[in-house]
Design a protein around this motif. Sequence first.
Motif: not given
Length: 295
Positions: A55-59, A148-154
């Motif tokens: 499945g998709p993942s994020v970090a 290859d997760p989608y990346l986001y900012r804390t």
Amino acid sequence: MPISRAPLTTTHPHGYVLVRADRKLGLLRISKNASTESKVRLDCRDWIAFDQFDGPSVAFLRDPYGRFLSSIPETMLRVTHFQIEDPSRKDRVTAPEDVYRELCAIAKLPIEQFAQAFFELVRYSFFDAHHEPQVSFLADRRGTLRLDPYLYRTSAFDQALDQIEARFGVKAVPVAQQSNKGGAKPLAGRSKPIDMARKLSGTGVYKRVEHGGPLMVRHGGGTDGPTTIREINVWCNQFTAELKRAALPASLRAGIEELYADDVALWQRIEAVGGDVPASTIWDAANAPAKGAAA
């Protein structure tokens, strides 16, 4: 991204994502990057190996300098002895004997000198996932993405949750009362009845452990020995407040940013594009963040 990286620490389940029960989303937890809050808010519960989850993942990524400073009290909290497992404390980080001895040796230094000495020790060896480079959670030793997760900012956490909800069709869990608001470690149970029960039973923050570690050396009388989780948390809160007040030299920031150059490049790139992108779209571009920022 990086040409190579140091060996992975043993204080984190590398190669695993934390996955929701409905399997709609996996979270690649990166220590000190809102990893606990993101786990709770995204309702991720089950550890699954990278190659077992399709499945998709994020970090979430974080400014490397701020992350490093945040890692110092977290490591001090958990590195309370060396090598051998301590059955009295399951959340403890086991450090190499020479690293542990040096932490205790520098524990009483003025906070500015301690921060520099701690950095030199980390430069010698990444011994805890809390200060391990962020790229190490993503890449193999040759610098190739393992996931290859989608990346986001804390730094834009609420916006990131909105973006994740929209992109992946999941609903974030509403905000609950924080047990360590402002980064402070808990000194009591979540309610008076829970606190009283734990105090009487010697559990939770009242649990007695065999080693207080370098925080005990600094704040608890000068020697390591038996104490309670509550006392360690008190010392950690004192240490954190002291570190936040410290006037740290610009040379320390420069050293940290040099040591974490790959993290800095990746952070600059994610800042430039604003997040909500697959890691693969900025991974190579992060080697040239200035050009990437202008793209």
